[in-house]
Design a protein around this motif. Sequence first.
Motif, PDB file in Angstrom:
ATOM      1  N   THR A 229       7.523   5.780  33.969  1.00 24.77           N
ATOM      2  CA  THR A 229       6.384   5.981  33.217  1.00 24.77           C
ATOM      3  C   THR A 229       5.756   4.566  32.859  1.00 24.77           C
ATOM      4  N   ILE A 230       4.272   4.794  33.150  1.00 19.80           N
ATOM      5  CA  ILE A 230       3.351   3.677  33.176  1.00 19.80           C
ATOM      6  C   ILE A 230       2.743   3.710  31.847  1.00 19.80           C
TER       7      ILE A 230
ATOM      8  N   ASP B 194      -6.282  11.190  28.313  1.00 22.49           N
ATOM      9  CA  ASP B 194      -7.237  10.194  27.801  1.00 22.49           C
ATOM     10  C   ASP B 194      -6.963   8.962  29.055  1.00 22.49           C
ATOM     11  N   VAL B 195      -6.261   9.375  30.122  1.00 22.65           N
ATOM     12  CA  VAL B 195      -6.092   8.305  31.267  1.00 22.65           C
ATOM     13  C   VAL B 195      -7.634   8.184  32.202  1.00 22.65           C
ATOM     14  N   PRO B 196      -8.130   7.156  32.257  1.00 24.32           N
ATOM     15  CA  PRO B 196      -9.399   7.527  32.954  1.00 24.32           C
ATOM     16  C   PRO B 196      -9.314   7.537  34.547  1.00 24.32           C
TER      17      PRO B 196
ATOM     18  N   PRO C 180       0.214  17.132  28.621  1.00 17.86           N
ATOM     19  CA  PRO C 180       0.371  16.961  27.224  1.00 17.86           C
ATOM     20  C   PRO C 180       1.407  15.869  26.950  1.00 17.86           C
ATOM     21  N   HIS C 181       2.507  16.177  28.110  1.00 11.95           N
ATOM     22  CA  HIS C 181       3.792  15.318  27.948  1.00 11.95           C
ATOM     23  C   HIS C 181       4.401  15.206  29.371  1.00 11.95           C
TER      24      HIS C 181
ATOM     25  N   LEU D 251       1.502   8.907  33.409  1.00 10.10           N
ATOM     26  CA  LEU D 251       0.780   7.857  32.956  1.00 10.10           C
ATOM     27  C   LEU D 251       0.085   8.265  31.425  1.00 10.10           C
ATOM     28  N   VAL D 252       0.088   7.415  30.580  1.00  9.32           N
ATOM     29  CA  VAL D 252      -0.441   7.353  29.293  1.00  9.32           C
ATOM     30  C   VAL D 252      -0.730   6.037  28.784  1.00  9.32           C
ATOM     31  N   MET D 253      -1.680   6.318  28.003  1.00 15.35           N
ATOM     32  CA  MET D 253      -2.467   4.867  27.391  1.00 15.35           C
ATOM     33  C   MET D 253      -1.446   4.255  26.269  1.00 15.35           C
TER      34      MET D 253
END
Length: 253
Positions: free
Chosen positions: A186-187, A216-218, A235-236, A249-251
Amino acid sequence: MHSLPVFLRLAGRPVILTGEGEAAEAKRRLLERAGARIVDEADQDACVAIVSDGDEATAKTLRARGILVNATDNPDLCDFTLPAIVDRDPVLIAIGTGGASAGLAKALRQRLEALLPAGMGALARTLFDARSAIRARWPDASDRRRAIDAGLSPGGSIDPLAEGSADRLEGWLAGPDRTHLSRLETIRLSSRDPDELTLRAARLLGEADRVYYHADVPGEILDRARADAARIRAPHPPGEPEQGLSLWLVMAD
């Protein structure tokens, strides 16, 4: 990216060199190291030229002939620039600033010179010689890439920043096969700016087989992943990732 970095094979090929003095001699030595045949402006076969004194008229005349020109200290007349070079033959690292600062390129080269072992070239040659053995050990291209990535990773059996890594290649080939293991990392991104990625995040993006990412990851962050890595909007994170390295990847909140 202001220009496309390339490595030109100049062995035996004509390259025009103009100008005199210390700057010209430095460029002459560089061209001779690359095996180029140094000629004057009259040569009609040359397609590359270095104007070591940056003379505007000479540079413009050569460019009008369709010749790619480097004009020292005259970036507006340069079709290409000459980078600072870290030479671990056959490994070459070129550092360019687009003509903005030769001093900065030199300083970065000196830092990298201190970091990179002299034996890195030997590792590259050993890997080249072992291509058949590597393919025989890992016939599947994906397995082969994962095995090489693991071997070359920090602390790996053939870590390129470790002294004597070339001598350990045979042991790496004979060692345990971990290519079929599944791994999910996970990042949590603290910034939308790809230049602010941590070293760990940048390394994992370069190694991952697939990248799961929140909406929402650019895209600029996703662009730092391997070109052939699967990109999966979700979504997960996956419950059971496939074999190899998967990222989520998640903000960060």
